[in-house]
Motif scaffolding. Structure first.
Motif, short mmCIF file in Angstrom:
data_model
loop_
_atom_site.label_atom_id
_atom_site.label_comp_id
_atom_site.label_asym_id
_atom_site.label_seq_id
_atom_site.Cartn_x
_atom_site.Cartn_y
_atom_site.Cartn_z
N GLY A 1 22.83 13.30 14.64
CA GLY A 1 23.57 14.53 14.47
C GLY A 1 23.57 15.06 13.05
O GLY A 1 23.42 16.27 12.83
N ALA A 2 23.73 14.17 12.07
CA ALA A 2 23.79 14.60 10.68
C ALA A 2 22.48 15.25 10.24
O ALA A 2 22.47 16.28 9.56
N GLU A 3 21.35 14.63 10.65
CA GLU A 3 20.05 15.18 10.27
C GLU A 3 19.79 16.51 10.96
O GLU A 3 19.22 17.43 10.37
N LEU A 4 20.22 16.65 12.21
CA LEU A 4 20.05 17.91 12.93
C LEU A 4 20.87 19.02 12.28
O LEU A 4 20.40 20.15 12.12
N ALA A 5 22.09 18.67 11.91
CA ALA A 5 22.95 19.67 11.27
C ALA A 5 22.36 20.13 9.95
O ALA A 5 22.37 21.33 9.63
N GLU A 6 21.82 19.20 9.17
CA GLU A 6 21.21 19.56 7.89
C GLU A 6 19.99 20.45 8.10
O GLU A 6 19.77 21.41 7.35
N ALA A 7 19.19 20.14 9.13
CA ALA A 7 18.01 20.95 9.42
C ALA A 7 18.41 22.37 9.84
O ALA A 7 17.76 23.35 9.45
#
Length: 221
Positions: free
Chosen positions: A208-214
């Motif tokens: 989730g964190a990486e998706l949000a950053e992307a």
């Protein structure tokens, strides 16, 4: 209804098909010094197949690496690996190297220069390795089923452990190697074989964190 593929049904699980790091440590601690501990350690930290360990020669034990050039089949006949990819170089750490060095001083002489021969110098049977080395070490270590039987029935479980160790993230105690390197270490004939067997163990990078950053990167002004 969504069906389940046969691949999903046979997905390897840590603690069921793959020994945990703690289990491997306990098994090696419980194994008697000498041939048994050395062989099990080599299996766990090189990923060599049982046939490759049984056919391993001292001349193939180099400084910091093992050269896999031959194997012993179920009839104890020495021959080349099953495929060209089976012939490979596998790096070893100082712990494995030192244990092999100590074992060499006591290893029975063998016309074939084998690393793990029988007491008379002939090719060791696969069943003897399991029944006289792996199984007793598991029982002594308490790595057993509910009825007290060895939890992992075959030496291939240590090959699975090696694969998982190669794949696991460094912060989890693994080597975090890329799939092609894992394929080469295991001697698989294709990357498809490696990913079919161990693909689910590779770290996921879509949390989730990486998706949000992307998402933020795309819509940032």
């Amino acid at each position: 209804m969504i069906g389940t593929s046969s691949r999903d049904k046979t997905r390897l699980k840590v603690g069921k098909d793959i020994p945990t790091r703690d289990e491997v440590r306990r098994i090696l601690d419980a194994a008697p010094e000498g041939r048994g501990r050395t062989l099990l350690m080599a299996a766990a930290f090189t990923g060599l197949r049982a046939s490759e360990l049984r056919g391993l020669r001292w001349e193939d034990v180099k400084r910091g690496e093992l050269h896999v050039r031959q194997r012993a089949d179920r009839f104890n006949t020495i021959g080349r690996p099953k495929s060209a990819s089976g012939e490979r170089v596998v790096p070893i750490g100082p712990m494995v190297a030192n244990t092999l060095r100590q074992w060499k001083l006591k290893c029975p002489k063998s016309e074939r220069d084998l690393v793990f021969p029988t007491g008379t110098g002939s090719v060791e049977n696969h069943s003897n390795i399991v029944q006289r080395m792996l199984a007793p070490a598991q029982v002594a270590a308490g790595v057993v089923t509910a009825n007290g039987k060895p939890k992992y029935p075959g030496l291939h479980s240590l090959r699975h452990f090696y694969a998982s160790w190669c794949i696991n993230r460094r912060q989890d105690g693994g080597l975090e190697l890329p799939p092609k390197t894992v394929q080469a270490r295991l001697g698989h004939s294709s990357i498809v074989m490696t990913l079919d067997r161990y693909g689910h163990l590779f770290p996921s990078h879509d949390d989730g964190a990486e998706l949000a950053e992307a998402e933020r990167a795309i819509f940032a002004t």
